[in-house]
Motif scaffolding. Structure first.
Motif, PDB file in Angstrom:
ATOM      1  N   ARG A 135      -2.797  -2.609  -4.516  1.00 42.64           N
ATOM      2  CA  ARG A 135      -3.708  -2.518  -3.369  1.00 42.64           C
ATOM      3  C   ARG A 135      -4.627  -3.748  -3.306  1.00 42.64           C
TER       4      ARG A 135
ATOM      5  N   ASP B 166       0.907   4.070  -2.917  1.00 42.43           N
ATOM      6  CA  ASP B 166       0.749   5.506  -2.675  1.00 42.43           C
ATOM      7  C   ASP B 166       1.871   6.283  -3.337  1.00 42.43           C
TER       8      ASP B 166
ATOM      9  N   ARG C  55       0.836  -1.212   0.000  1.00 47.38           N
ATOM     10  CA  ARG C  55       0.000   0.000   0.000  1.00 47.38           C
ATOM     11  C   ARG C  55       0.871   1.262   0.000  1.00 47.38           C
ATOM     12  N   CYS C  56       1.948   1.211   0.779  1.00 39.22           N
ATOM     13  CA  CYS C  56       2.854   2.374   0.800  1.00 39.22           C
ATOM     14  C   CYS C  56       3.488   2.598  -0.568  1.00 39.22           C
TER      15      CYS C  56
ATOM     16  N   ASP D 232       1.230   6.430  -7.024  1.00 43.67           N
ATOM     17  CA  ASP D 232       0.184   7.410  -7.342  1.00 43.67           C
ATOM     18  C   ASP D 232       0.749   8.828  -7.338  1.00 43.67           C
ATOM     19  N   ARG D 233       1.608   9.125  -6.391  1.00 41.58           N
ATOM     20  CA  ARG D 233       2.201  10.459  -6.345  1.00 41.58           C
ATOM     21  C   ARG D 233       3.073  10.696  -7.569  1.00 41.58           C
TER      22      ARG D 233
END
Length: 265
Positions: free
Chosen positions: A221, A195, A191-192, A198-199
């Motif tokens: 995810r 993220d 998940r990290c 996504d950034r």
């Protein structure tokens, strides 16, 4: 006695000249057994010569006549000799001695009573009965000790088996816990990382690579959700399996014990 004398004389290894005395000695033994409440009988294994049973313990005995080495005249020379003064050849042979023996015990540790110069076999019978009494007491004690040891071994094995089950279940849950911790850390890392992707996608100028990156993050995810133990509530419990294979238990048995070697009941 009638059976030994008439039907199974081979069980009494004595010369014809000694047979009557041997039967009288056996008769005396049988009568004394009756007086004491013992059982006197022929041996059930059809071996010579008789057995005495006391309190469920039986002892087999062999009666026989000893041999001794003695010079024996040559029969042919005796027939050919015409005069008393003629010398007849002799040879040393094993012949019946007239001495009766009763023997018991194993081949390696026999116990016997016999005719000797200072006493007769009949006079040694009290020692034979003393042997029977003492050996019966010792045998009963040995059987009791063996039975106690058998029960103790069985109980120790059963305790060890129960302990092995506990250790096996504990080991199973420890391995489950390690797997869950590893899976939880992996889900968190996924998940990290998603993220972070996504950034990165938000900063991309090209729409197509940004879309692919977001799809990759979304799959991460879903993979995290698939493997995250925190999302499988039924797995968040200490398990006790209904059945455990013997092969799984054996590794937890104490040294020298095995699930496969069950002590007798």
């Amino acid at each position: 006695m009638r059976t030994l004398r008439d039907k199974r004389p081979r069980l009494l290894d004595v010369a014809d000249s000694s047979r009557e005395r041997a039967l009288l000695v056996l008769q005396a033994i049988a009568e004394e057994c009756g007086r004491r409440g013992y059982e006197f009988s022929l041996r059930p294994d059809d071996n010579p010569t008789f057995q005495i049973s006391m309190d469920g313990v039986s002892f087999g005995f062999v009666m026989f006549e000893e041999y001794e080495s003695r010079p024996v005249m040559n029969e042919a020379d005796l027939k050919e000799a015409k005069y008393d003064w003629q010398r007849v050849r002799s040879t040393v042979r094993k012949v019946r001695s007239g001495k009766l023996v009763i023997r018991t015990g194993s081949r390696h540790s026999p116990v016997s009573w016999a005719d000797r110069k200072r006493w007769s076999l009949a006079g040694r019978l009290p020692y034979l009965f003393a042997y029977v009494e003492q050996s019966t007491i010792e045998t009963i004690e040995q059987r009791a000790n063996a039975e106690r040891e058998r029960i103790e071994r069985r109980q120790a094995w059963e305790r060890a088996l129960d302990r092995a089950r506990q250790l096996c279940v504990t080991d199973l849950n420890r391995r489950r816990l390690d797997d869950q911790l590893a899976a939880s850390r992996r889900a968190e890392n996924l998940r990290c990382y998603a993220d972070s992707i996504d950034r990165q996608a938000e900063a991309m100028d090209d729409a197509e690579p940004a879309l692919q990156a977001r799809q990759w993050a979304a799959w991460m995810r879903s993979e995290a959700d698939r493997t995250d133990p925190l999302l499988r509530l039924t797995d968040l419990a200490y398990v006790r399996p209904e059945a455990i294979k013997d092969s799984d238990l054996d590794a937890f048995m104490p040294r020298g014990m095995s699930v496969w070697r069950r002590p007798p009941q």
